[in-house]
Scaffold this motif. Structure first.
Motif, PDB file in Angstrom:
ATOM      1  N   CYS A   1       0.086 -11.430   0.586  1.00 27.59           N
ATOM      2  CA  CYS A   1       0.904  -9.926   0.859  1.00 27.59           C
ATOM      3  C   CYS A   1       0.600  -9.288   2.143  1.00 27.59           C
ATOM      4  O   CYS A   1      -0.187  -9.397   2.435  1.00 27.59           O
ATOM      5  CB  CYS A   1       0.784  -9.541  -0.088  1.00 27.59           C
TER       6      CYS A   1
ATOM      7  N   CYS B   1      -1.249  -5.768   1.857  1.00 32.63           N
ATOM      8  CA  CYS B   1      -2.092  -5.303   1.181  1.00 32.63           C
ATOM      9  C   CYS B   1      -3.296  -6.406   1.105  1.00 32.63           C
ATOM     10  O   CYS B   1      -3.931  -6.535   0.809  1.00 32.63           O
ATOM     11  CB  CYS B   1      -1.643  -4.840  -0.024  1.00 32.63           C
TER      12      CYS B   1
ATOM     13  N   PHE C   1      -3.116  -9.136  -0.610  1.00 37.90           N
ATOM     14  CA  PHE C   1      -2.935  -9.374  -1.993  1.00 37.90           C
ATOM     15  C   PHE C   1      -2.933 -10.592  -1.783  1.00 37.90           C
ATOM     16  O   PHE C   1      -1.638 -11.770  -1.039  1.00 37.90           O
ATOM     17  CB  PHE C   1      -1.980  -8.507  -2.809  1.00 37.90           C
TER      18      PHE C   1
ATOM     19  N   CYS D   1       5.148  -8.352  -4.066  1.00 37.42           N
ATOM     20  CA  CYS D   1       3.758  -8.410  -4.536  1.00 37.42           C
ATOM     21  C   CYS D   1       3.673  -8.072  -5.910  1.00 37.42           C
ATOM     22  O   CYS D   1       3.642  -6.588  -5.732  1.00 37.42           O
ATOM     23  CB  CYS D   1       3.233  -7.527  -3.167  1.00 37.42           C
TER      24      CYS D   1
ATOM     25  N   CYS E   1       0.891  -4.798  -4.490  1.00 39.41           N
ATOM     26  CA  CYS E   1       1.505  -3.290  -4.642  1.00 39.41           C
ATOM     27  C   CYS E   1       3.099  -3.415  -4.518  1.00 39.41           C
ATOM     28  O   CYS E   1       3.518  -2.175  -3.769  1.00 39.41           O
ATOM     29  CB  CYS E   1       1.244  -3.091  -3.274  1.00 39.41           C
TER      30      CYS E   1
HETATM   31 ZN   LIG Z   1       0.295  -6.085  -2.042  1.00 43.93          ZN
END
Ligand SMILES: [Zn+2]
Ligand SMILES: [Zn+2]
Length: 747
Positions: free
Chosen positions: A452, A455, A457, A492, A495
């Motif tokens: 992502c 964030c 991820f 994501c 988030c």
């Molecule tokens: Zn994210």
């Protein structure tokens, strides 16, 4: 052996406990049981297939049970095989029963407990009557398929196998039986009657003239074979130097001396051309591979044992073929990792081959363009006879190798491409001249991970400590360790922002780029996603060979022994892929792969060009591959291995601990490792015991993984250390401990 000594049988079974069990021998089987017999024995609450490894006149075991049944004399393990399996058990730290079980094909083992089997065959006078079959096909296609299958196989076939091959049901077969076209017999013996085989095994075909180097190699083999003593030859020949022809001559020489040959190849499906060479030259070749039907496997085993087959070609387990007079063991591409079995018994087919040859005073030929450092080291120290073939045969010339620095390429073009400008230009030129192209990338799927952008991820597998690979065709995220799949997320998962980025590249993504750049071309992609169906390799290779497609893109499955005369450009999309794997053999594997892939270019009269793309262009594996300089690479790698006591200077045993509860795995690993360390200190052994530590892949299929590495000079009795803890292996408190001797991978 006299009958009073034959009171008890010493039996081993396929369980991971290295122990010999005692059973009493009922009167009625006393005459049929012998050392090497397969027996059916009660074990706990079940019955197991066991192997009789000896007899005892007395036993102090309480409540000895009876052997239930024994196989007939045709099905038994001979002395040589008992000896080699005992060695496997000692060397690879597995039980003797596990080793013996690996030697016997499933079909043979099953004959002990098998129910009567039905066999079908054609009635003599309809065999080959094509018109009759055509007529039947109009009314009943299924019946026609049965007849065609039997005509093709030209032997009897078990009803089960027949119906599965012909895709027909039992009632179609019964109709044919009613119409007196097919006969069915019932047999208690579960292997079909072996047809009388002709003993002529050399085919009368034109043999190519040998180059000077080939002739020299054949001369050495001739001399060594006639000595009838154990010898190992390392046949180090550059790709295209004609090693296969040398193998064929070696087998011819063995045949002329009345000796049998076993040829090990890394993978049958990937070496179709090599197999073809063997079949065109020899009449009775047994090709052993994992796709064989059970009944075929049994029949093959029986004909090898009877001595009607003298040449066996196959993957690692073919080394156990029950040939009578072993003359030569040939290991093609001896450096390949596929010779090592990754589950118990964790043997290396090449090394078992060397031991088997030693026990039989036979010759071993290890062939490779890029030998394993172990074999090369033995050749340099003159433990093996070193035979070099440095020139390509005929008009083939060594291809020109270029390197492209992909970091520079990206900064110059201001964008990232999978195909550099140099490679693209060379491809266009080759296509204009009607040449073919092979592109190599050792990573499948579209993108090896997604993350992502908001964030950071990264999506990992729920069961493994591994990022999920995006496969665009199925729009799924796939774990390459446990094969778990899940739909690709739009947003994501962490988030919830719609900012997923597909990172890195695999064959799918590169295929897309090639199609965009070369819209008029057919691109053949070969990786384990596109090659799932039986026979798909052969089909793809044939399409490329016939020139239906001009661009072949694939993973390591296209790197081996393929010989296409029209290939003028070979591109390695990313040489870094194998280099970045955390394993002490990564450099060796990278060099071997690059050398092998490069060897696919310029095998005809046209000149070849190899383009290697990489970020880490200064790495010595890549630099030496660039100059096709094996010796240079080997010297550099050997000095590094020597410093760290890695093979070939030292031996490695890896103990892997696995379990569902991380704390338990860690504790078990710590307890056993500390005991090993203490034992090593007490005995004053020069062994390095590293760990326990989390393995590089710390979790697979929900099992946590820890490991301990034992590293010792060859003179150190490293195996005796394992004996010290063997009673605590393999399973305790939900933690499995696996001992891997000479491990292939350390992930
Ligand atoms: Zn994210
Ligand atoms: Zn997984």
């Amino acid at each position: 052996m006299s009958c009073d000594v034959k009171k008890y049988a010493r039996v081993v079974v396929n369980i991971p406990v290295n122990k010999v069990f005692h059973y009493s021998i009922p009167e009625e089987i006393k005459d049929s049981i012998d050392v090497g017999s397969l027996v059916n024995v009660p074990f706990g609450r079940r019955y197991l297939t066991g192997y009789c490894v000896g007899f005892a006149g007395e036993s102090d075991v309480q409540n000895i049970k009876d052997i239930k049944s024994v196989t007939d004399k045709n099905i038994s393990v001979d002395d040589g095989m008992l000896r080699i399996t005992k060695w496997i058990s000692d060397y690879y730290c597995c039980s003797w029963g596990e080793a013996l079980d690996a030697v016997m094909p499933v079909g043979v083992k099953n004959s002990l407990t098998a129910k009567p089997v039905k066999f079908a065959k054609l009635v003599e006078d309809v065999s080959g009557a094509e018109d009759e079959i055509d007529r039947i096909a109009k009314k009943s296609p299924a019946q026609a398929r049965i007849l065609r299958t039997l005509t093709e196989i030209n032997n009897e076939l078990s009803v089960k196998d027949l119906l599965s091959i012909a895709k027909a049901n039992r009632s179609s077969l019964s109709k044919l039986e009613e119409r007196n076209l097919v006969v069915i017999r019932t047999s208690s013996c579960s292997s079909p009657k072996t047809k009388e085989n002709k003993h002529v095994i050399l085919k009368d075909v034109a043999r190519p003239d040998l180059s000077d180097e080939q002739q020299k190699a054949v001369d050495v083999i001739d001399t060594k074979l006639k000595e009838h003593s154990f010898n190992v030859i390392l046949l180090q020949g550059v790709t295209g130097s004609g090693k296969t022809e040398v193998y064929l001559r070696a087998i011819e020489l063995a045949v002329s001396l009345g000796l049998c040959s076993i040829v090990l190849v890394p993978e049958i499906a990937l070496t179709p051309q090599t197999i073809r060479y063997f079949k065109t030259r020899f009449e009775n070749v047994a090709v052993m591979h994992s796709n064989l039907l059970e009944s075929d496997r049994r029949q093959q085993w029986q004909s090898i044992k009877n001595g009607t087959v003298n040449v066996v070609v196959g993957t690692r387990s073919a080394i156990f073929a029950p040939v009578k007079r072993l003359g030569v063991v040939i290991v093609d591409e001896e450096h390949e990792g596929t010779f090592k079995q990754e589950n118990s018994p964790r043997y290396n087919g090449r090394d078992v081959g060397i031991m088997r040859a030693m026990y039989n005073d036979a010759l071993v030929i290890l062939g490779s363009a890029t030998p394993s450092l172990e074999s090369y080291y033995n050749a340099v120290r003159e433990k093996y006879t070193h035979v070099l073939m440095k020139k390509r045969i005929g008009k083939m010339v060594v291809p020109h190798v270029d390197i492209v620095d992909m970091a520079k390429e990206a900064s110059q073009t201001k964008r990232f491409c999978y195909i550099s400008r140099h490679l693209e230009r060379s491809m266009r030129k080759a296509l204009l001249e009607d040449g073919q192209i092979i592109l190599f990338l050792n990573r499948r799927g579209f993108a090896p991970f997604i993350n992502c952008r908001k964030c950071g991820f990264v999506l990992k597998c729920k069961n493994c400590d591994i990022t999920l690979t995006y496969h665009k065709i199925t729009n799924n995220m796939v774990c390459h360790y446990c094969y778990r799949e899940q739909p690709a997320p739009k947003d994501c998962p962490d988030c919830a922002m719609p900012d997923i980025k597909y990172q890195g590249f695999g064959t799918e993504r590169v295929e897309e780029e090639i199609k965009r750049k070369f819209p008029d071309q057919i691109v053949l992609r070969m990786d384990s996603d596109t090659m799932k169906k039986r026979g798909s390799h052969e089909k793809a290779f044939a399409e490329f060979e016939n020139g239906k497609a001009h661009i072949l893109l694939g993973t390591q499955m296209i790197a081996k022994g393929l010989d296409f005369a029209n290939v003028t450009v070979v591109g390695v999309i990313s040489a870094d892929t194998t280099l970045n794997i955390p394993d002490f053999r990564s450099s060796e594997r990278t060099f071997q792969l690059l050398a092998q892939v490069s060897g696919r270019a310029g095998r005809g009269v046209k000149e070849g060009l190899v383009i290697i793309q990489a970020f880490n262009t200064k790495h010595y594996s890549i630099q030496h591959a660039l100059k096709t300089d094996y010796e240079g690479f080997a010297m550099e790698e050997l000095s590094f291995r020597k410093q760290l006591n890695y093979p070939p200077y030292g031996r490695i045993i890896r103990i892997l601990f696995m379990g569902k509860v991380e704390e338990n795995v860690k504790e078990r690993a710590t307890v056993l490792t500390n005991r090993l360390k203490r034992y090593g200190r007490e005995k004053g052994l020069t062994v390095d015991i590293l760990g326990p530590a989390e393995a590089s892949v710390s979790r697979i299929k929900n099992k946590f993984r820890w490991h301990t590495i034992l590293k010792a000079p060859k003179s150190c009795p490293i195996h005796s250390i394992i004996d010290h803890i063997s009673s605590d292996l393999p399973l305790s408190g939900g933690v499995q401990s696996i001992v891997d001797v000479d491990p292939g991978y350390m992930l």
